[in-house]
Design a protein around this motif. Structure first.
Motif, PDB file in Angstrom:
ATOM      1  N   UNK A   1       0.833  -1.205   0.000  1.00 11.74           N
ATOM      2  CA  UNK A   1       0.000   0.000   0.000  1.00 11.74           C
ATOM      3  C   UNK A   1       0.871   1.259   0.000  1.00 11.74           C
ATOM      4  N   UNK A   2       0.467   2.245  -0.805  1.00 12.90           N
ATOM      5  CA  UNK A   2       1.251   3.481  -0.832  1.00 12.90           C
ATOM      6  C   UNK A   2       0.929   4.311   0.395  1.00 12.90           C
ATOM      7  N   UNK A   3       1.968   4.917   0.881  1.00  7.44           N
ATOM      8  CA  UNK A   3       1.910   5.616   2.147  1.00  7.44           C
ATOM      9  C   UNK A   3       1.947   7.125   2.002  1.00  7.44           C
ATOM     10  N   UNK A   4       0.986   7.807   2.581  1.00  8.22           N
ATOM     11  CA  UNK A   4       1.018   9.278   2.528  1.00  8.22           C
ATOM     12  C   UNK A   4       1.151   9.804   3.952  1.00  8.22           C
ATOM     13  N   UNK A   5       2.138  10.657   4.143  1.00  5.38           N
ATOM     14  CA  UNK A   5       2.308  11.338   5.431  1.00  5.38           C
ATOM     15  C   UNK A   5       2.032  12.817   5.182  1.00  5.38           C
ATOM     16  N   UNK A   6       1.153  13.414   5.996  1.00  3.71           N
ATOM     17  CA  UNK A   6       0.975  14.864   5.881  1.00  3.71           C
ATOM     18  C   UNK A   6       1.653  15.519   7.070  1.00  3.71           C
ATOM     19  N   UNK A   7       2.149  16.725   6.865  1.00  2.37           N
ATOM     20  CA  UNK A   7       2.841  17.444   7.940  1.00  2.37           C
ATOM     21  C   UNK A   7       2.204  18.824   8.120  1.00  2.37           C
ATOM     22  N   UNK A   8       1.824  19.118   9.348  1.00  5.72           N
ATOM     23  CA  UNK A   8       1.252  20.428   9.692  1.00  5.72           C
ATOM     24  C   UNK A   8       2.089  21.002  10.816  1.00  5.72           C
ATOM     25  N   UNK A   9       2.949  21.954  10.509  1.00  2.26           N
ATOM     26  CA  UNK A   9       3.803  22.517  11.559  1.00  2.26           C
ATOM     27  C   UNK A   9       3.039  23.475  12.460  1.00  2.26           C
ATOM     28  N   UNK A  10       1.937  24.037  11.933  1.00  6.38           N
ATOM     29  CA  UNK A  10       1.197  25.038  12.709  1.00  6.38           C
ATOM     30  C   UNK A  10      -0.294  24.670  12.782  1.00  6.38           C
ATOM     31  N   UNK A  11      -0.595  23.548  13.444  1.00  9.66           N
ATOM     32  CA  UNK A  11      -2.009  23.134  13.492  1.00  9.66           C
ATOM     33  C   UNK A  11      -2.845  24.077  14.335  1.00  9.66           C
ATOM     34  N   UNK A  12      -4.155  23.924  14.237  1.00 12.93           N
ATOM     35  CA  UNK A  12      -5.058  24.781  15.014  1.00 12.93           C
ATOM     36  C   UNK A  12      -6.319  24.007  15.330  1.00 12.93           C
ATOM     37  N   UNK A  13      -6.938  24.418  16.397  1.00 16.01           N
ATOM     38  CA  UNK A  13      -8.310  23.973  16.631  1.00 16.01           C
ATOM     39  C   UNK A  13      -9.174  25.109  16.093  1.00 16.01           C
ATOM     40  N   UNK A  14      -9.963  24.826  15.060  1.00 16.96           N
ATOM     41  CA  UNK A  14     -10.817  25.864  14.473  1.00 16.96           C
ATOM     42  C   UNK A  14     -12.181  25.814  15.139  1.00 16.96           C
ATOM     43  N   UNK A  15     -12.591  26.945  15.680  1.00 13.81           N
ATOM     44  CA  UNK A  15     -13.883  27.030  16.360  1.00 13.81           C
ATOM     45  C   UNK A  15     -14.831  27.812  15.453  1.00 13.81           C
ATOM     46  N   UNK A  16     -15.967  27.204  15.129  1.00 22.91           N
ATOM     47  CA  UNK A  16     -16.948  27.847  14.243  1.00 22.91           C
ATOM     48  C   UNK A  16     -18.175  28.261  15.042  1.00 22.91           C
ATOM     49  N   UNK A  17     -18.508  29.540  14.933  1.00 21.87           N
ATOM     50  CA  UNK A  17     -19.649  30.103  15.659  1.00 21.87           C
ATOM     51  C   UNK A  17     -20.550  30.840  14.678  1.00 21.87           C
ATOM     52  N   UNK A  18     -21.802  31.002  15.070  1.00 19.42           N
ATOM     53  CA  UNK A  18     -22.706  31.848  14.278  1.00 19.42           C
ATOM     54  C   UNK A  18     -23.358  32.839  15.215  1.00 19.42           C
ATOM     55  N   UNK A 130       6.435   2.327   7.952  1.00 22.09           N
ATOM     56  CA  UNK A 130       7.254   2.244   6.757  1.00 22.09           C
ATOM     57  C   UNK A 130       7.550   3.633   6.196  1.00 22.09           C
ATOM     58  N   UNK A 131       8.566   3.695   5.369  1.00 21.45           N
ATOM     59  CA  UNK A 131       8.966   4.960   4.753  1.00 21.45           C
ATOM     60  C   UNK A 131       7.801   5.531   3.937  1.00 21.45           C
ATOM     61  N   UNK A 132       7.450   6.804   4.111  1.00 16.91           N
ATOM     62  CA  UNK A 132       6.351   7.336   3.302  1.00 16.91           C
ATOM     63  C   UNK A 132       6.733   7.386   1.819  1.00 16.91           C
ATOM     64  N   UNK A 133       5.734   7.223   0.959  1.00 18.61           N
ATOM     65  CA  UNK A 133       5.972   7.419  -0.478  1.00 18.61           C
ATOM     66  C   UNK A 133       5.809   8.891  -0.826  1.00 18.61           C
ATOM     67  N   UNK A 134       4.856   9.540  -0.111  1.00 17.70           N
ATOM     68  CA  UNK A 134       4.628  10.976  -0.314  1.00 17.70           C
ATOM     69  C   UNK A 134       4.613  11.668   1.035  1.00 17.70           C
ATOM     70  N   UNK A 135       5.269  12.820   1.109  1.00 18.55           N
ATOM     71  CA  UNK A 135       5.131  13.693   2.283  1.00 18.55           C
ATOM     72  C   UNK A 135       4.495  14.986   1.785  1.00 18.55           C
ATOM     73  N   UNK A 136       3.342  15.337   2.338  1.00 17.83           N
ATOM     74  CA  UNK A 136       2.657  16.576   1.961  1.00 17.83           C
ATOM     75  C   UNK A 136       2.804  17.556   3.119  1.00 17.83           C
ATOM     76  N   UNK A 137       3.636  18.584   2.921  1.00 15.04           N
ATOM     77  CA  UNK A 137       3.853  19.583   3.976  1.00 15.04           C
ATOM     78  C   UNK A 137       3.045  20.815   3.597  1.00 15.04           C
ATOM     79  N   UNK A 138       2.151  21.225   4.488  1.00 12.08           N
ATOM     80  CA  UNK A 138       1.247  22.297   4.098  1.00 12.08           C
ATOM     81  C   UNK A 138       0.983  23.260   5.236  1.00 12.08           C
ATOM     82  N   UNK A 139       0.968  24.545   4.882  1.00 11.24           N
ATOM     83  CA  UNK A 139       0.593  25.574   5.846  1.00 11.24           C
ATOM     84  C   UNK A 139       1.754  26.455   6.269  1.00 11.24           C
ATOM     85  N   UNK A 140       1.444  27.307   7.246  1.00  8.01           N
ATOM     86  CA  UNK A 140       2.437  28.274   7.715  1.00  8.01           C
ATOM     87  C   UNK A 140       3.399  27.604   8.698  1.00  8.01           C
TER      88      UNK A 140
END
Ligand SMILES: Nc1ncnc2c1ncn2[C@@H]1O[C@H](COP(=O)(O)OP(=O)(O)OP(=O)(O)O)[C@@H](O)[C@H]1O
Ligand SMILES: [Mg+2]
Length: 336
Positions: A1-18, A130-140
């Motif tokens: 199986x192909x392996x995807x690792x995503x990386x978020x260096x600056x995660x957040x808890x997003x709070x949605x209000x109305x 296992x070693x990732x096949x893809x690393x997706x680094x996204x964000x600030x």
């Protein structure tokens, strides 16, 4: 199986209000908050899940908010690798004023990471098994993380042999790319401002996309253009993948849904053009949904057929002269 690792260096808890109306003084009685785990890579993992794939989300996080982010991801059946940090993860607030349908997004800076903390993230990538096949680094990048952090991932990609996909903007984008970076996904504004260039005609954007490849900063550049679709540039030249016309719900999550579909397309053996068509379809599907909801699989599949239709014949050629592509984009950016 192909392996995807995503990386978020600056995660957040997003709070949605109305709230009916945002006005100063007095109490603004809001709806019950909806909590959504956020940050570029985390959104990509969530969109991959919605498209029927799987990935592992790697992110540094701390405090009870960090634990909340991890728990919400677990609830969506997303595998996580959370690197504990000393400071508390940030919480962003998104308020919809229901009378006007205007959305206010309050984004706070992330926690400061110590050297040992961001180095632990690099170590986690170096030793991921296992070693990732893809690393997706996204964000600030949060405070404390060197601006060339994504560049360091390129070195790791050469060392470990995974394909690196980066979606970022501003200073980190300027410092990104080079041997080891497979794909960069700026939007038009991010690409041109990283070049200190405010040119906006289609051929100029196409040249800027191709220049990323020609300068060796990536193997493939995908430059998204909102309602204008995307340009894809590689050693074979630059093509335009148009976007279908869709009813607008909310633009939130378009770019992340697009990146999710591109990487899923690639792991499933699609050509780069097919993967970007899937990406454009997923981005447009995300625009159709409301607020925090990412792309839906059934919308994405239907829109993919439309995008394929738009691309048949001469549809995917980059226009030689200035065309409505960019003009189309401006109102979209202004509207949302
Ligand atoms: N108004 C729209 N109509 C149709 N499709 C759209 C629209 N806006 C975005 N898309 C789709 O989503 C894709 C990505 O959008 P966009 O270029 O806005 O990404 P982005 O600016 O990186 O988004 P984000 O703010 O989520 O990071 C586009 O290539 C297109 O397929
Ligand atoms: Mg984006």
């Amino acid at each position: 199986m192909t392996n995807i690792l995503t990386l978020t260096m600056n995660p957040a808890l997003d709070v949605f209000l109305e709230v009916p109306l945002v006005k100063p003084a007095g109490k603004l009685r809001c709806t019950k908050p909806v909590y959504i785990p956020g940050g570029g890579g985390i959104n990509v993992s969530r969109a991959i899940r919605r498209l029927g794939g799987s990935s592992t989300a790697l992110f540094p996080a701390g405090g009870s908010i960090g634990n909340h982010v991890a728990a919400l991801l677990a609830r969506e059946s997303i595998a996580t690798n959370m690197i504990p940090i000393a400071e508390e993860t940030r919480e962003d607030v998104n308020v919809l004023e229901t009378e006007s349908r205007l959305e206010y997004r309050f984004i706070v800076p992330g926690p400061k990471l110590g050297v040992d903390e961001w180095q632990r993230v690099l170590h986690a990538i170096r030793t991921a098994s296992p070693r990732p096949d893809y690393l997706v680094a996204s964000g600030s990048l949060p405070p404390g993380v060197p601006v060339d952090f994504y560049e360091r991932l390129a070195a790791l990609s050469l060392e470990r042999g995974f394909r690196l996909i980066i979606d970022t903007s501003g200073e980190p984008l300027r410092h990104t790319g080079g041997k080891g970076t497979f794909l960069l996904k700026p939007n038009v504004g991010e690409l041109m401002s990283a070049r200190d260039d405010d040119a906006v005609s289609d051929p100029e954007v196409a040249r800027a996309a191709q220049a990323l490849v020609d300068a060796g900063r990536c193997e493939v550049a995908v430059v998204s253009a909102g309602a204008g679709g995307a340009l894809v540039a590689d050693r074979d030249g630059t093509r335009h993948i148009p976007a279908p016309v869709v009813a607008i719900g909310s633009r939130v999550g378009a770019g992340d849904s697009m990146v999710a579909a591109i990487v899923l397309g690639l792991v499933n053996g699609s050509s780069i053009d097919e993967a970007v068509m899937f990406g454009v379809a997923a981005g447009s599907a995300a625009v159709m949904t409301h607020r925090h909801e990412l792309c839906r699989l059934d919308d994405t599949k239907r829109l993919l057929d439309e995008v394929r239709g738009l691309c048949s014949g001469a549809g995917c050629r980059v226009p030689e002269t200035v065309t409505p592509l960019i003009e189309d984009v401006v109102p979209v950016f202004a509207e949302h």
